[in-house]
Design a protein around this motif. Structure first.
Motif, PDB file in Angstrom:
ATOM      1  N   GLN A  77       0.846  -1.173   0.000  1.00 19.62           N
ATOM      2  CA  GLN A  77       0.000   0.000   0.000  1.00 19.62           C
ATOM      3  C   GLN A  77       0.885   1.227   0.000  1.00 19.62           C
ATOM      4  O   GLN A  77       1.882   1.280   0.721  1.00 19.62           O
ATOM      5  CB  GLN A  77      -0.882  -0.037   1.243  1.00 19.62           C
ATOM      6  CG  GLN A  77      -1.938   1.046   1.311  1.00 19.62           C
ATOM      7  CD  GLN A  77      -2.841   0.825   2.518  1.00 19.62           C
ATOM      8  OE1 GLN A  77      -2.375   0.531   3.602  1.00 19.62           O
ATOM      9  NE2 GLN A  77      -4.130   0.979   2.327  1.00 19.62           N
ATOM     10  N   ILE A  83      -5.244   9.590   0.105  1.00 16.39           N
ATOM     11  CA  ILE A  83      -5.878  10.324  -0.977  1.00 16.39           C
ATOM     12  C   ILE A  83      -7.319  10.602  -0.564  1.00 16.39           C
ATOM     13  O   ILE A  83      -8.085   9.675  -0.322  1.00 16.39           O
ATOM     14  CB  ILE A  83      -5.866   9.503  -2.273  1.00 16.39           C
ATOM     15  CG1 ILE A  83      -4.425   9.152  -2.662  1.00 16.39           C
ATOM     16  CG2 ILE A  83      -6.558  10.244  -3.397  1.00 16.39           C
ATOM     17  CD1 ILE A  83      -4.338   7.977  -3.607  1.00 16.39           C
ATOM     18  N   PHE A  93      -6.224   5.755 -11.530  1.00 20.32           N
ATOM     19  CA  PHE A  93      -5.211   4.843 -10.994  1.00 20.32           C
ATOM     20  C   PHE A  93      -5.067   3.667 -11.947  1.00 20.32           C
ATOM     21  O   PHE A  93      -5.995   3.340 -12.709  1.00 20.32           O
ATOM     22  CB  PHE A  93      -5.567   4.353  -9.579  1.00 20.32           C
ATOM     23  CG  PHE A  93      -6.757   3.428  -9.516  1.00 20.32           C
ATOM     24  CD1 PHE A  93      -6.609   2.059  -9.717  1.00 20.32           C
ATOM     25  CD2 PHE A  93      -8.025   3.927  -9.238  1.00 20.32           C
ATOM     26  CE1 PHE A  93      -7.712   1.209  -9.661  1.00 20.32           C
ATOM     27  CE2 PHE A  93      -9.133   3.086  -9.181  1.00 20.32           C
ATOM     28  CZ  PHE A  93      -8.968   1.719  -9.390  1.00 20.32           C
ATOM     29  N   LEU A 111      -7.999   1.553  -4.833  1.00 21.27           N
ATOM     30  CA  LEU A 111      -7.977   2.505  -3.731  1.00 21.27           C
ATOM     31  C   LEU A 111      -8.828   1.955  -2.594  1.00 21.27           C
ATOM     32  O   LEU A 111      -9.964   1.533  -2.815  1.00 21.27           O
ATOM     33  CB  LEU A 111      -8.519   3.856  -4.190  1.00 21.27           C
ATOM     34  CG  LEU A 111      -7.845   4.474  -5.413  1.00 21.27           C
ATOM     35  CD1 LEU A 111      -8.593   5.727  -5.860  1.00 21.27           C
ATOM     36  CD2 LEU A 111      -6.389   4.811  -5.112  1.00 21.27           C
ATOM     37  N   HIS A 112      -8.272   1.978  -1.386  1.00 20.13           N
ATOM     38  CA  HIS A 112      -8.962   1.360  -0.260  1.00 20.13           C
ATOM     39  C   HIS A 112      -8.741   2.153   1.015  1.00 20.13           C
ATOM     40  O   HIS A 112      -7.689   2.754   1.218  1.00 20.13           O
ATOM     41  CB  HIS A 112      -8.476  -0.080  -0.060  1.00 20.13           C
ATOM     42  CG  HIS A 112      -9.454  -0.964   0.641  1.00 20.13           C
ATOM     43  ND1 HIS A 112      -9.651  -0.927   1.991  1.00 20.13           N
ATOM     44  CD2 HIS A 112     -10.296  -1.902   0.160  1.00 20.13           C
ATOM     45  CE1 HIS A 112     -10.569  -1.813   2.328  1.00 20.13           C
ATOM     46  NE2 HIS A 112     -10.985  -2.418   1.229  1.00 20.13           N
ATOM     47  N   HIS A 132     -13.952   1.637  -0.603  1.00 18.23           N
ATOM     48  CA  HIS A 132     -12.955   1.279  -1.608  1.00 18.23           C
ATOM     49  C   HIS A 132     -13.482   1.514  -3.020  1.00 18.23           C
ATOM     50  O   HIS A 132     -14.685   1.614  -3.248  1.00 18.23           O
ATOM     51  CB  HIS A 132     -12.479  -0.167  -1.439  1.00 18.23           C
ATOM     52  CG  HIS A 132     -13.539  -1.200  -1.716  1.00 18.23           C
ATOM     53  ND1 HIS A 132     -14.332  -1.747  -0.738  1.00 18.23           N
ATOM     54  CD2 HIS A 132     -13.924  -1.783  -2.876  1.00 18.23           C
ATOM     55  CE1 HIS A 132     -15.153  -2.630  -1.275  1.00 18.23           C
ATOM     56  NE2 HIS A 132     -14.932  -2.678  -2.575  1.00 18.23           N
ATOM     57  N   GLY A 134     -12.137  -0.169  -6.743  1.00 23.31           N
ATOM     58  CA  GLY A 134     -11.104  -0.957  -7.402  1.00 23.31           C
ATOM     59  C   GLY A 134     -11.603  -2.267  -7.967  1.00 23.31           C
ATOM     60  O   GLY A 134     -12.805  -2.517  -8.059  1.00 23.31           O
ATOM     61  N   LEU A 207      -8.316   7.362   1.182  1.00 28.01           N
ATOM     62  CA  LEU A 207      -8.024   6.113   0.497  1.00 28.01           C
ATOM     63  C   LEU A 207      -6.536   6.054   0.173  1.00 28.01           C
ATOM     64  O   LEU A 207      -5.869   7.081   0.078  1.00 28.01           O
ATOM     65  CB  LEU A 207      -8.831   6.009  -0.799  1.00 28.01           C
ATOM     66  CG  LEU A 207     -10.350   6.167  -0.679  1.00 28.01           C
ATOM     67  CD1 LEU A 207     -10.973   6.265  -2.065  1.00 28.01           C
ATOM     68  CD2 LEU A 207     -10.951   5.019   0.091  1.00 28.01           C
ATOM     69  N   THR A 208      -6.013   4.843  -0.008  1.00 25.43           N
ATOM     70  CA  THR A 208      -4.636   4.688  -0.466  1.00 25.43           C
ATOM     71  C   THR A 208      -4.588   3.636  -1.561  1.00 25.43           C
ATOM     72  O   THR A 208      -5.422   2.731  -1.620  1.00 25.43           O
ATOM     73  CB  THR A 208      -3.680   4.272   0.669  1.00 25.43           C
ATOM     74  OG1 THR A 208      -4.182   3.102   1.305  1.00 25.43           O
ATOM     75  CG2 THR A 208      -3.515   5.376   1.682  1.00 25.43           C
ATOM     76  N   LEU A 209      -3.615   3.776  -2.442  1.00 29.89           N
ATOM     77  CA  LEU A 209      -3.431   2.815  -3.527  1.00 29.89           C
ATOM     78  C   LEU A 209      -2.814   1.545  -2.969  1.00 29.89           C
ATOM     79  O   LEU A 209      -1.811   1.600  -2.262  1.00 29.89           O
ATOM     80  CB  LEU A 209      -2.519   3.412  -4.602  1.00 29.89           C
ATOM     81  CG  LEU A 209      -2.174   2.495  -5.777  1.00 29.89           C
ATOM     82  CD1 LEU A 209      -3.397   2.219  -6.625  1.00 29.89           C
ATOM     83  CD2 LEU A 209      -1.075   3.115  -6.635  1.00 29.89           C
ATOM     84  N   VAL A 229      -1.098   6.471  -9.539  1.00 29.44           N
ATOM     85  CA  VAL A 229      -2.331   7.161  -9.189  1.00 29.44           C
ATOM     86  C   VAL A 229      -2.099   8.645  -9.384  1.00 29.44           C
ATOM     87  O   VAL A 229      -1.066   9.178  -8.996  1.00 29.44           O
ATOM     88  CB  VAL A 229      -2.780   6.852  -7.749  1.00 29.44           C
ATOM     89  CG1 VAL A 229      -1.732   7.215  -6.723  1.00 29.44           C
ATOM     90  CG2 VAL A 229      -4.101   7.549  -7.426  1.00 29.44           C
TER      91      VAL A 229
END
Length: 233
Positions: A77, A83, A93, A111-112, A132, A134, A207-209, A229
């Motif tokens: 992650q 984000i 992304f 993204l979660h 999320h 994705g 959120l994060t990738l 992203v």
């Protein structure tokens, strides 16, 4: 090579993306450190039992392998760069990866919401409805595009399948003007999620990738060619 807060694709990514954009891109080429050190610098490795190593790939790649017992999931992650989803701002992304195994596990790419100290889990039950946006493949080859608002989830079958040990490019793109998420598999548009008729994270949700690889009692590897992203400031 990891690039933070710049857009290596320039205006070719989208006509609206330029100097006002932010982003992260890593193609894992020309690493001056081991893949493990590189992952520790740029990513949170989600759980014990996970290994990160350079993969044998002519274009540079990193391999993320889960452990061999239940709950030893594999995942990386983007570290320290949350984000905030904003429905008035464009975002995109993408991840190019391949999985060594398809059946018997759960894969998520996108993204979660951060949970459990920076890790995330999309395995089953309540984990499926954490915030999320994705792609997922839950024990089958079929690739789904998912969005969830923390209490409910919308899942759409992309009609594309994962093939073991074969690269696939997964891209999610949000168009603020249309209020829609567009999802692509290998460059082909597979569908959309309209914010007015599907469940999506609320504005301001962090959120994060990331990538998640969960197999119950067997090791499986996600080989990642590149991740990115970008968004409009």
């Amino acid at each position: 090579m990891a690039v933070n807060y710049t857009n290596p694709f320039g205006p070719t990514l989208d006509p609206d993306y330029g100097l006002s954009s932010w982003g992260f891109y890593d193609d894992f080429i020309g690493l001056s450190e081991s893949a493990t050190e590189h992952a520790a610098r740029w990513f949170n490795v989600s759980t014990t039992g996970t290994s990160v190593a350079s993969a044998s790939d002519p274009f540079g790649a990193v391999a993320i392998t889960n452990g061999t017992v239940t709950a030893e999931d594999g995942g990386i992650q983007l570290a320290g760069e949350p984000i905030a989803f904003n429905r008035s701002k464009d975002m995109i992304f993408g991840v190019r990866l391949k999985a060594s195994s398809i059946t018997g596990g759960n894969i998520f790419v996108g993204l979660h919401e951060e949970v459990g100290g920076g890790a995330f889990d999309v395995g089953s039950g309540s984990a499926l409805i954490q915030n999320h946006i994705g792609f997922s493949a839950n024990g089958v080859a079929s690739i789904f595009f998912d969005t969830a608002d923390g209490s409910s989830q919308t899942r759409t079958d992309t009609t594309a399948d994962l093939v073991a040990s074969t690269y696939v490019l997964l891209v999610g793109k949000y168009n603020a003007l249309a209020s829609k998420w567009y999802f692509y598999v290998n460059g082909v548009l597979k569908g959309t999620h309209d914010l007015d008729s599907t469940y999506v994270p609320a504005d301001g949700t962090q959120l994060t990738l990331g990538l998640h690889n969960e197999f119950q009692t067997a090791a499986s590897t996600l080989t990642v060619d590149y991740v990115y992203v970008f968004g409009v400031r």
